[in-house]
Design a protein around this motif. Structure first.
Motif, mmCIF file in Angstrom:
data_model
loop_
_atom_site.group_PDB
_atom_site.id
_atom_site.type_symbol
_atom_site.label_atom_id
_atom_site.label_comp_id
_atom_site.label_asym_id
_atom_site.label_seq_id
_atom_site.Cartn_x
_atom_site.Cartn_y
_atom_site.Cartn_z
ATOM 1 N N ARG A 85 52.438 -6.530 -7.119
ATOM 2 C CA ARG A 85 53.261 -7.479 -7.863
ATOM 3 C C ARG A 85 53.754 -6.877 -9.170
ATOM 4 O O ARG A 85 54.908 -7.072 -9.574
ATOM 5 C CB ARG A 85 52.439 -8.742 -8.149
ATOM 6 C CG ARG A 85 53.223 -9.858 -8.829
ATOM 7 C CD ARG A 85 52.316 -11.046 -9.125
ATOM 8 N NE ARG A 85 51.318 -10.736 -10.125
ATOM 9 C CZ ARG A 85 51.558 -10.746 -11.439
ATOM 10 N NH1 ARG A 85 52.784 -11.011 -11.891
ATOM 11 N NH2 ARG A 85 50.606 -10.480 -12.305
ATOM 12 N N VAL A 86 52.880 -6.144 -9.838
ATOM 13 C CA VAL A 86 53.251 -5.533 -11.113
ATOM 14 C C VAL A 86 54.178 -4.337 -10.905
ATOM 15 O O VAL A 86 55.133 -4.130 -11.655
ATOM 16 C CB VAL A 86 51.981 -5.097 -11.874
ATOM 17 C CG1 VAL A 86 52.342 -4.307 -13.117
ATOM 18 C CG2 VAL A 86 51.146 -6.316 -12.235
ATOM 19 N N ASN A 87 53.909 -3.561 -9.867
ATOM 20 C CA ASN A 87 54.595 -2.283 -9.691
ATOM 21 C C ASN A 87 55.923 -2.396 -8.960
ATOM 22 O O ASN A 87 56.778 -1.514 -9.085
ATOM 23 C CB ASN A 87 53.665 -1.332 -8.915
ATOM 24 C CG ASN A 87 54.096 0.116 -8.988
ATOM 25 O OD1 ASN A 87 54.074 0.828 -7.988
ATOM 26 N ND2 ASN A 87 54.486 0.588 -10.158
ATOM 27 N N ARG A 88 56.127 -3.452 -8.199
ATOM 28 C CA ARG A 88 57.316 -3.562 -7.357
ATOM 29 C C ARG A 88 58.575 -3.744 -8.203
ATOM 30 O O ARG A 88 58.613 -4.542 -9.131
ATOM 31 C CB ARG A 88 57.168 -4.725 -6.389
ATOM 32 C CG ARG A 88 58.252 -4.778 -5.310
ATOM 33 C CD ARG A 88 58.027 -5.979 -4.400
ATOM 34 N NE ARG A 88 56.725 -5.938 -3.775
ATOM 35 C CZ ARG A 88 56.452 -5.240 -2.670
ATOM 36 N NH1 ARG A 88 57.412 -4.535 -2.080
ATOM 37 N NH2 ARG A 88 55.235 -5.245 -2.155
ATOM 38 N N ARG A 89 59.634 -2.979 -7.858
ATOM 39 C CA ARG A 89 60.923 -3.075 -8.527
ATOM 40 C C ARG A 89 62.024 -3.144 -7.474
ATOM 41 O O ARG A 89 62.007 -2.378 -6.509
ATOM 42 C CB ARG A 89 61.171 -1.856 -9.425
ATOM 43 C CG ARG A 89 60.189 -1.698 -10.593
ATOM 44 C CD ARG A 89 60.399 -2.785 -11.635
ATOM 45 N NE ARG A 89 59.557 -2.614 -12.803
ATOM 46 C CZ ARG A 89 58.317 -3.084 -12.911
ATOM 47 N NH1 ARG A 89 57.765 -3.726 -11.895
ATOM 48 N NH2 ARG A 89 57.626 -2.913 -14.018
ATOM 49 N N ARG A 350 54.108 -3.334 -18.726
ATOM 50 C CA ARG A 350 55.177 -3.731 -17.818
ATOM 51 C C ARG A 350 55.048 -3.143 -16.418
ATOM 52 O O ARG A 350 55.731 -3.585 -15.506
ATOM 53 C CB ARG A 350 56.534 -3.375 -18.428
ATOM 54 C CG ARG A 350 56.795 -4.230 -19.640
ATOM 55 C CD ARG A 350 58.101 -4.054 -20.316
ATOM 56 N NE ARG A 350 58.123 -4.947 -21.466
ATOM 57 C CZ ARG A 350 58.499 -6.219 -21.429
ATOM 58 N NH1 ARG A 350 58.914 -6.725 -20.289
ATOM 59 N NH2 ARG A 350 58.466 -6.971 -22.503
ATOM 60 N N SER A 351 54.234 -2.141 -16.258
ATOM 61 C CA SER A 351 54.006 -1.599 -14.917
ATOM 62 C C SER A 351 52.740 -0.755 -14.962
ATOM 63 O O SER A 351 51.943 -0.871 -15.897
ATOM 64 C CB SER A 351 55.213 -0.772 -14.449
ATOM 65 O OG SER A 351 55.096 -0.452 -13.075
ATOM 66 N N LEU A 386 54.071 9.378 -21.161
ATOM 67 C CA LEU A 386 53.438 8.446 -20.235
ATOM 68 C C LEU A 386 53.334 9.070 -18.855
ATOM 69 O O LEU A 386 54.097 9.975 -18.513
ATOM 70 C CB LEU A 386 54.256 7.158 -20.094
ATOM 71 C CG LEU A 386 54.623 6.358 -21.335
ATOM 72 C CD1 LEU A 386 55.523 5.198 -20.936
ATOM 73 C CD2 LEU A 386 53.365 5.849 -22.018
ATOM 74 N N ALA A 387 52.424 8.539 -18.056
ATOM 75 C CA ALA A 387 52.426 8.772 -16.613
ATOM 76 C C ALA A 387 52.791 7.454 -15.951
ATOM 77 O O ALA A 387 52.226 6.410 -16.268
ATOM 78 C CB ALA A 387 51.057 9.252 -16.131
ATOM 79 N N SER A 388 53.771 7.512 -15.063
ATOM 80 C CA SER A 388 54.196 6.331 -14.324
ATOM 81 C C SER A 388 53.705 6.459 -12.882
ATOM 82 O O SER A 388 53.874 7.503 -12.254
ATOM 83 C CB SER A 388 55.724 6.217 -14.343
ATOM 84 O OG SER A 388 56.157 5.128 -13.563
#
Length: 409
Positions: A85-89, A350-351, A386-388
Protein backbone atom coordinates in the motif's frame (compact mmCIF):
# COMPACT_ATOMS: atom_id res chain seq x y z
CA UNK A 1 15.80 11.74 16.47
CA UNK A 2 12.38 10.55 15.37
CA UNK A 3 13.11 10.56 11.66
CA UNK A 4 16.27 8.51 12.19
CA UNK A 5 14.49 5.88 14.28
CA UNK A 6 11.58 5.44 11.90
CA UNK A 7 13.51 4.66 8.75
CA UNK A 8 16.07 2.02 9.65
CA UNK A 9 16.41 -0.61 6.95
CA UNK A 10 15.68 -4.17 8.12
CA UNK A 11 16.38 -7.30 6.14
CA UNK A 12 15.08 -10.47 7.73
CA UNK A 13 15.54 -13.82 6.09
CA UNK A 14 13.69 -16.05 8.52
CA UNK A 15 15.04 -19.59 8.98
CA UNK A 16 12.67 -22.45 8.23
CA UNK A 17 14.79 -23.34 5.21
CA UNK A 18 13.62 -26.96 5.33
CA UNK A 19 10.04 -25.88 4.66
CA UNK A 20 10.86 -23.11 2.19
CA UNK A 21 9.53 -20.25 4.31
CA UNK A 22 11.44 -16.95 4.03
CA UNK A 23 10.60 -13.50 5.27
CA UNK A 24 12.23 -10.46 3.66
CA UNK A 25 11.37 -7.08 5.05
CA UNK A 26 12.15 -3.42 4.66
CA UNK A 27 12.20 -0.88 7.43
CA UNK A 28 8.80 0.78 7.21
CA UNK A 29 7.97 4.40 7.70
CA UNK A 30 4.30 3.87 8.54
CA UNK A 31 4.48 3.18 12.23
CA UNK A 32 5.34 0.67 14.88
CA UNK A 33 2.63 -1.85 13.94
CA UNK A 34 4.52 -3.09 10.89
CA UNK A 35 7.82 -3.27 12.78
CA UNK A 36 6.07 -5.27 15.48
CA UNK A 37 4.77 -7.68 12.83
CA UNK A 38 8.29 -8.18 11.53
CA UNK A 39 9.64 -8.84 15.01
CA UNK A 40 6.89 -11.39 15.63
CA UNK A 41 7.71 -13.04 12.30
CA UNK A 42 11.40 -13.28 13.17
CA UNK A 43 10.58 -14.72 16.59
CA UNK A 44 8.32 -17.33 15.02
CA UNK A 45 10.98 -18.28 12.49
CA UNK A 46 13.44 -18.83 15.31
CA UNK A 47 10.94 -20.98 17.18
CA UNK A 48 10.39 -23.13 14.09
CA UNK A 49 14.13 -23.64 13.62
CA UNK A 50 14.48 -24.71 17.25
CA UNK A 51 11.43 -26.92 16.98
CA UNK A 52 12.76 -28.72 13.89
CA UNK A 53 16.12 -29.35 15.56
CA UNK A 54 14.87 -30.68 18.91
CA UNK A 55 11.39 -32.19 18.58
CA UNK A 56 10.47 -35.67 17.31
CA UNK A 57 8.16 -35.77 14.30
CA UNK A 58 5.00 -36.75 16.17
CA UNK A 59 1.51 -35.81 14.95
CA UNK A 60 1.09 -33.31 17.79
CA UNK A 61 4.45 -31.68 17.13
CA UNK A 62 3.79 -31.47 13.39
CA UNK A 63 0.41 -29.82 14.04
CA UNK A 64 2.06 -27.34 16.41
CA UNK A 65 4.68 -26.52 13.79
CA UNK A 66 1.96 -26.06 11.15
CA UNK A 67 0.21 -23.54 13.41
CA UNK A 68 3.45 -21.61 13.85
CA UNK A 69 4.10 -21.65 10.10
CA UNK A 70 0.60 -20.30 9.49
CA UNK A 71 1.28 -17.49 11.97
CA UNK A 72 4.47 -16.72 10.08
CA UNK A 73 2.59 -16.61 6.79
CA UNK A 74 -0.04 -14.31 8.27
CA UNK A 75 2.61 -11.95 9.64
CA UNK A 76 4.40 -11.92 6.29
CA UNK A 77 1.16 -11.30 4.38
CA UNK A 78 0.17 -8.48 6.73
CA UNK A 79 3.52 -6.83 6.20
CA UNK A 80 3.40 -7.23 2.44
CA UNK A 81 -0.10 -5.78 2.32
CA UNK A 82 0.97 -2.67 4.24
CA UNK A 83 4.26 -2.40 2.36
CA UNK A 84 2.46 -2.71 -0.95
CA UNK A 85 0.00 0.00 0.00
CA UNK A 86 2.81 2.39 0.86
CA UNK A 87 5.10 1.43 -2.02
CA UNK A 88 2.61 1.16 -4.89
CA UNK A 89 2.66 3.99 -7.45
CA UNK A 90 0.46 4.32 -10.54
CA UNK A 91 2.24 4.80 -13.90
CA UNK A 92 1.76 8.00 -15.86
CA UNK A 93 -0.25 6.15 -18.51
CA UNK A 94 -2.48 3.23 -17.53
CA UNK A 95 -1.55 -0.11 -19.16
CA UNK A 96 1.63 1.43 -20.62
CA UNK A 97 4.04 -1.03 -18.97
CA UNK A 98 5.49 -3.51 -19.72
CA UNK A 99 4.50 -2.87 -23.34
CA UNK A 100 1.73 -0.56 -24.65
CA UNK A 101 -0.72 -2.06 -27.10
CA UNK A 102 -1.61 1.35 -28.56
CA UNK A 103 1.24 2.94 -30.59
CA UNK A 104 -0.10 6.38 -29.69
CA UNK A 105 0.44 5.68 -26.00
CA UNK A 106 4.13 6.57 -26.34
CA UNK A 107 3.24 10.11 -27.40
CA UNK A 108 0.71 10.33 -24.59
CA UNK A 109 3.39 9.25 -22.11
CA UNK A 110 5.82 11.89 -23.36
CA UNK A 111 3.16 14.61 -23.09
CA UNK A 112 2.20 13.50 -19.58
CA UNK A 113 5.89 13.36 -18.61
CA UNK A 114 6.44 16.98 -19.66
CA UNK A 115 3.25 18.13 -17.99
CA UNK A 116 4.31 16.55 -14.71
CA UNK A 117 7.44 18.68 -14.42
CA UNK A 118 5.54 21.82 -15.45
CA UNK A 119 3.09 21.00 -12.66
CA UNK A 120 5.96 20.62 -10.19
CA UNK A 121 7.14 24.14 -10.97
CA UNK A 122 3.63 25.59 -10.80
CA UNK A 123 2.76 23.88 -7.51
CA UNK A 124 6.05 24.99 -5.97
CA UNK A 125 5.51 28.61 -7.09
CA UNK A 126 9.02 28.21 -8.44
CA UNK A 127 11.27 31.04 -9.53
CA UNK A 128 14.77 31.16 -10.93
CA UNK A 129 17.37 33.65 -12.07
CA UNK A 130 16.39 36.14 -14.74
CA UNK A 131 17.86 35.29 -18.14
CA UNK A 132 19.71 37.77 -20.34
CA UNK A 133 16.62 38.97 -22.20
CA UNK A 134 14.77 39.56 -18.94
CA UNK A 135 17.74 41.46 -17.51
CA UNK A 136 17.78 43.70 -20.59
CA UNK A 137 14.12 44.50 -20.01
CA UNK A 138 14.76 45.25 -16.36
CA UNK A 139 17.62 47.58 -17.27
CA UNK A 140 15.34 49.49 -19.64
CA UNK A 141 12.68 49.81 -16.94
CA UNK A 142 15.14 51.02 -14.30
CA UNK A 143 16.69 53.51 -16.76
CA UNK A 144 13.22 54.89 -17.49
CA UNK A 145 12.44 55.05 -13.78
CA UNK A 146 15.64 57.00 -13.15
CA UNK A 147 14.86 59.37 -16.02
CA UNK A 148 11.36 60.00 -14.63
CA UNK A 149 12.64 60.77 -11.14
CA UNK A 150 15.32 63.07 -12.53
CA UNK A 151 12.66 64.95 -14.48
CA UNK A 152 10.40 65.22 -11.44
CA UNK A 153 7.87 62.84 -12.94
CA UNK A 154 6.16 59.84 -11.37
CA UNK A 155 7.26 56.55 -12.96
CA UNK A 156 4.35 54.63 -14.41
CA UNK A 157 4.24 51.08 -13.07
CA UNK A 158 7.91 50.23 -13.51
CA UNK A 159 8.86 49.22 -9.99
CA UNK A 160 6.77 46.01 -9.72
CA UNK A 161 8.06 45.76 -6.16
CA UNK A 162 6.30 46.72 -2.94
CA UNK A 163 7.11 50.40 -2.26
CA UNK A 164 7.80 49.54 1.39
CA UNK A 165 10.44 47.07 0.24
CA UNK A 166 11.95 49.61 -2.14
CA UNK A 167 12.07 52.26 0.58
CA UNK A 168 14.34 50.03 2.68
CA UNK A 169 16.85 49.54 -0.13
CA UNK A 170 19.99 51.64 -0.48
CA UNK A 171 20.29 53.51 -3.78
CA UNK A 172 23.05 51.18 -4.97
CA UNK A 173 20.54 48.34 -4.83
CA UNK A 174 17.42 50.24 -5.85
CA UNK A 175 18.89 51.38 -9.15
CA UNK A 176 20.66 48.11 -9.91
CA UNK A 177 18.56 46.31 -12.51
CA UNK A 178 19.99 42.87 -11.62
CA UNK A 179 19.18 43.40 -7.94
CA UNK A 180 15.67 44.64 -8.71
CA UNK A 181 15.04 41.61 -10.93
CA UNK A 182 16.27 39.30 -8.18
CA UNK A 183 14.07 40.98 -5.56
CA UNK A 184 10.99 40.79 -7.78
CA UNK A 185 11.57 37.10 -8.53
CA UNK A 186 12.13 36.27 -4.84
CA UNK A 187 9.03 38.19 -3.76
CA UNK A 188 6.88 36.37 -6.33
CA UNK A 189 8.21 32.87 -5.64
CA UNK A 190 8.12 30.40 -2.79
CA UNK A 191 10.99 28.19 -3.90
CA UNK A 192 13.75 28.38 -6.48
CA UNK A 193 13.68 25.58 -9.03
CA UNK A 194 13.86 25.06 -12.78
CA UNK A 195 13.58 22.10 -15.11
CA UNK A 196 17.28 21.36 -14.74
CA UNK A 197 16.75 20.91 -11.00
CA UNK A 198 14.91 17.65 -11.65
CA UNK A 199 16.08 14.28 -12.89
CA UNK A 200 14.51 14.57 -16.34
CA UNK A 201 15.43 11.93 -18.90
CA UNK A 202 16.27 13.88 -22.04
CA UNK A 203 15.54 10.98 -24.42
CA UNK A 204 11.90 10.97 -23.24
CA UNK A 205 11.43 14.69 -22.61
CA UNK A 206 12.99 15.63 -25.96
CA UNK A 207 12.08 12.48 -27.87
CA UNK A 208 13.48 12.13 -31.37
CA UNK A 209 11.32 10.83 -34.23
CA UNK A 210 14.37 9.21 -35.82
CA UNK A 211 15.59 7.65 -32.56
CA UNK A 212 12.51 7.08 -30.35
CA UNK A 213 12.99 6.04 -26.72
CA UNK A 214 13.10 2.35 -25.92
CA UNK A 215 10.80 0.89 -23.28
CA UNK A 216 13.85 0.63 -21.03
CA UNK A 217 14.22 4.41 -21.20
CA UNK A 218 10.52 4.95 -20.57
CA UNK A 219 10.82 2.75 -17.50
CA UNK A 220 13.84 4.69 -16.27
CA UNK A 221 11.87 7.93 -16.70
CA UNK A 222 8.91 6.46 -14.83
CA UNK A 223 10.83 5.09 -11.85
CA UNK A 224 12.75 8.35 -11.48
CA UNK A 225 9.51 10.31 -11.67
CA UNK A 226 7.90 8.23 -8.91
CA UNK A 227 10.72 9.18 -6.55
CA UNK A 228 10.55 12.85 -7.51
CA UNK A 229 6.79 12.93 -6.96
CA UNK A 230 7.43 11.86 -3.37
CA UNK A 231 10.15 14.47 -2.87
CA UNK A 232 8.16 17.34 -4.34
CA UNK A 233 5.07 16.32 -2.35
CA UNK A 234 7.16 16.39 0.83
CA UNK A 235 8.56 19.84 0.04
CA UNK A 236 5.09 21.16 -0.75
CA UNK A 237 3.77 19.78 2.54
CA UNK A 238 6.43 21.64 4.52
CA UNK A 239 6.26 24.92 2.59
CA UNK A 240 2.46 25.01 2.36
CA UNK A 241 2.16 24.35 6.07
CA UNK A 242 4.40 27.35 6.72
CA UNK A 243 2.37 29.52 4.32
CA UNK A 244 -0.84 28.54 6.13
CA UNK A 245 0.83 29.31 9.45
CA UNK A 246 1.70 32.82 8.24
CA UNK A 247 -1.83 33.35 6.98
CA UNK A 248 -3.38 32.18 10.25
CA UNK A 249 -1.15 34.65 12.11
CA UNK A 250 -2.97 37.50 10.35
CA UNK A 251 -0.38 38.19 7.69
CA UNK A 252 -2.64 37.80 4.65
CA UNK A 253 -1.59 41.24 3.41
CA UNK A 254 2.04 40.13 3.22
CA UNK A 255 3.17 38.27 0.10
CA UNK A 256 4.46 34.82 1.04
CA UNK A 257 7.89 34.53 -0.54
CA UNK A 258 11.10 32.50 -0.61
CA UNK A 259 12.53 34.23 2.43
CA UNK A 260 9.72 32.90 4.61
CA UNK A 261 9.76 29.32 3.35
CA UNK A 262 11.52 26.33 4.99
CA UNK A 263 12.69 24.88 1.64
CA UNK A 264 14.11 27.71 -0.42
CA UNK A 265 15.63 25.94 -3.41
CA UNK A 266 15.68 22.57 -5.13
CA UNK A 267 19.25 22.58 -6.33
CA UNK A 268 19.03 19.11 -7.84
CA UNK A 269 17.49 15.65 -7.63
CA UNK A 270 19.23 12.66 -9.18
CA UNK A 271 17.95 9.07 -9.18
CA UNK A 272 20.38 6.22 -9.86
CA UNK A 273 19.95 2.88 -11.60
CA UNK A 274 19.19 -0.48 -10.01
CA UNK A 275 21.78 -1.75 -7.52
CA UNK A 276 22.28 -5.36 -6.47
CA UNK A 277 24.20 -7.04 -3.69
CA UNK A 278 26.01 -9.59 -5.81
CA UNK A 279 26.87 -7.62 -8.94
CA UNK A 280 26.62 -4.26 -10.64
CA UNK A 281 24.12 -4.35 -13.52
CA UNK A 282 24.79 -2.68 -16.87
CA UNK A 283 23.86 0.96 -16.42
CA UNK A 284 21.35 2.70 -18.63
CA UNK A 285 23.14 5.28 -20.77
CA UNK A 286 20.86 8.24 -20.16
CA UNK A 287 21.55 11.97 -19.93
CA UNK A 288 19.50 14.36 -17.78
CA UNK A 289 17.86 17.34 -19.42
CA UNK A 290 20.29 20.23 -19.71
CA UNK A 291 19.36 23.43 -17.93
CA UNK A 292 18.24 26.17 -20.32
CA UNK A 293 20.16 28.62 -18.18
CA UNK A 294 23.35 26.64 -18.52
CA UNK A 295 22.95 26.88 -22.30
CA UNK A 296 22.46 30.64 -22.02
CA UNK A 297 25.50 31.07 -19.87
CA UNK A 298 23.77 31.12 -16.46
CA UNK A 299 24.61 28.55 -13.84
CA UNK A 300 21.53 28.07 -11.68
CA UNK A 301 22.15 24.65 -10.19
CA UNK A 302 25.49 23.33 -9.09
CA UNK A 303 26.62 19.93 -10.31
CA UNK A 304 24.84 17.86 -7.68
CA UNK A 305 26.60 14.69 -8.77
CA UNK A 306 25.08 11.25 -8.98
CA UNK A 307 24.21 8.98 -6.06
CA UNK A 308 26.76 6.31 -5.28
CA UNK A 309 26.65 3.17 -7.44
CA UNK A 310 28.49 1.02 -4.90
CA UNK A 311 26.27 -0.70 -2.35
CA UNK A 312 29.28 -1.20 -0.07
CA UNK A 313 29.88 2.56 0.05
CA UNK A 314 26.76 3.25 2.15
CA UNK A 315 25.76 2.40 5.68
CA UNK A 316 23.23 -0.31 4.77
CA UNK A 317 25.54 -2.13 2.32
CA UNK A 318 22.42 -3.55 0.71
CA UNK A 319 21.34 -3.84 -2.87
CA UNK A 320 18.34 -5.47 -4.48
CA UNK A 321 17.27 -9.07 -3.92
CA UNK A 322 14.49 -11.28 -5.22
CA UNK A 323 12.06 -9.53 -2.88
CA UNK A 324 12.87 -5.92 -3.73
CA UNK A 325 14.94 -3.64 -5.95
CA UNK A 326 17.09 -0.78 -4.71
CA UNK A 327 17.93 2.59 -6.24
CA UNK A 328 20.00 5.33 -4.65
CA UNK A 329 18.79 8.92 -4.71
CA UNK A 330 20.59 12.22 -4.16
CA UNK A 331 18.71 15.38 -3.22
CA UNK A 332 20.37 18.79 -2.84
CA UNK A 333 18.26 21.54 -1.27
CA UNK A 334 18.73 24.95 0.29
CA UNK A 335 16.75 24.98 3.53
CA UNK A 336 16.23 26.81 6.76
CA UNK A 337 18.18 24.46 9.10
CA UNK A 338 15.46 24.65 11.75
CA UNK A 339 13.17 22.73 9.39
CA UNK A 340 15.66 20.10 8.23
CA UNK A 341 14.34 17.29 10.52
CA UNK A 342 10.80 18.04 9.32
CA UNK A 343 11.87 17.96 5.66
CA UNK A 344 13.62 14.63 6.13
CA UNK A 345 10.68 13.14 7.97
CA UNK A 346 8.23 14.24 5.25
CA UNK A 347 10.35 12.65 2.52
CA UNK A 348 11.06 9.39 4.32
CA UNK A 349 7.50 8.65 5.35
CA UNK A 350 6.15 8.70 1.79
CA UNK A 351 7.48 5.34 0.67
CA UNK A 352 10.08 2.70 1.49
CA UNK A 353 13.10 4.98 1.84
CA UNK A 354 16.23 4.59 3.92
CA UNK A 355 18.29 7.61 4.91
CA UNK A 356 21.91 6.93 3.97
CA UNK A 357 23.69 10.23 4.53
CA UNK A 358 23.16 13.93 5.22
CA UNK A 359 25.80 16.57 4.55
CA UNK A 360 25.32 20.31 4.71
CA UNK A 361 27.21 23.58 4.49
CA UNK A 362 26.41 27.17 5.35
CA UNK A 363 25.26 29.42 2.51
CA UNK A 364 26.17 33.11 2.90
CA UNK A 365 23.49 35.78 2.50
CA UNK A 366 23.64 37.90 -0.66
CA UNK A 367 24.66 41.35 0.53
CA UNK A 368 24.15 43.11 -2.81
CA UNK A 369 20.70 41.57 -3.44
CA UNK A 370 21.87 40.00 -6.70
CA UNK A 371 21.30 36.34 -7.52
CA UNK A 372 19.24 33.94 -5.45
CA UNK A 373 17.80 35.67 -2.39
CA UNK A 374 16.97 33.35 0.53
CA UNK A 375 15.95 35.94 3.11
CA UNK A 376 17.65 37.21 6.26
CA UNK A 377 17.64 33.96 8.27
CA UNK A 378 20.60 31.54 8.07
CA UNK A 379 20.31 28.81 5.45
CA UNK A 380 22.26 25.68 4.58
CA UNK A 381 22.71 23.68 1.43
CA UNK A 382 21.97 20.09 2.37
CA UNK A 383 22.89 16.97 0.39
CA UNK A 384 20.66 14.00 1.22
CA UNK A 385 21.37 10.44 0.05
CA UNK A 386 18.55 7.90 0.17
CA UNK A 387 17.95 4.30 -0.81
CA UNK A 388 14.60 3.73 -2.48
CA UNK A 389 13.11 0.23 -2.30
CA UNK A 390 10.70 -1.31 -4.82
CA UNK A 391 8.80 -4.46 -3.94
CA UNK A 392 9.21 -7.04 -6.68
CA UNK A 393 5.69 -8.36 -6.14
CA UNK A 394 4.40 -5.00 -7.38
CA UNK A 395 6.87 -3.87 -9.99
CA UNK A 396 8.49 -6.88 -11.63
CA UNK A 397 5.45 -7.61 -13.78
CA UNK A 398 5.43 -3.98 -14.94
CA UNK A 399 9.12 -3.93 -15.85
CA UNK A 400 9.70 -3.99 -19.65
CA UNK A 401 11.47 -7.02 -21.12
CA UNK A 402 14.27 -4.73 -22.34
CA UNK A 403 14.98 -3.69 -18.77
CA UNK A 404 14.89 -7.28 -17.54
CA UNK A 405 17.33 -8.28 -20.28
CA UNK A 406 19.67 -5.41 -19.40
CA UNK A 407 19.61 -6.41 -15.73
CA UNK A 408 20.22 -10.06 -16.54
CA UNK A 409 16.82 -11.43 -15.46
Amino acid sequence: MKFMKRHAFLFICAGAAAIGIGLAALGMTRGADVVQQLEEGRSLAGQIDTFLDRQPATVANIEQMDRQIEQLREARNAFMEEAGRVNRRPPLIEDFFPQPTDPGARYAFQDAYKEQFDRFLADLHAGTLADREELKNWKSMIDEELRAYSAGETPVGFSNVDPLVLAELPDAVRWNHAARAAIWIARHSRCYAELGSFDIKASVYQASETDPPTMDRYWSAQTSLWVQQDIVAAILAVNNARAEELASAGREDTEVWVGQMPVKQIVGIRVGDYLYEDQEPPLLDESPLQSIYQRRGFQVSIDVGNPTEDVLAVITERGGTRQFDVMHVRIVLVVDPRYLPTVLDEILKRSLYTLLNVRYRYVPVSRNHVGLLYGSDPVVQVEIDLASHWLSEIYFSMMPDETKDRLGF
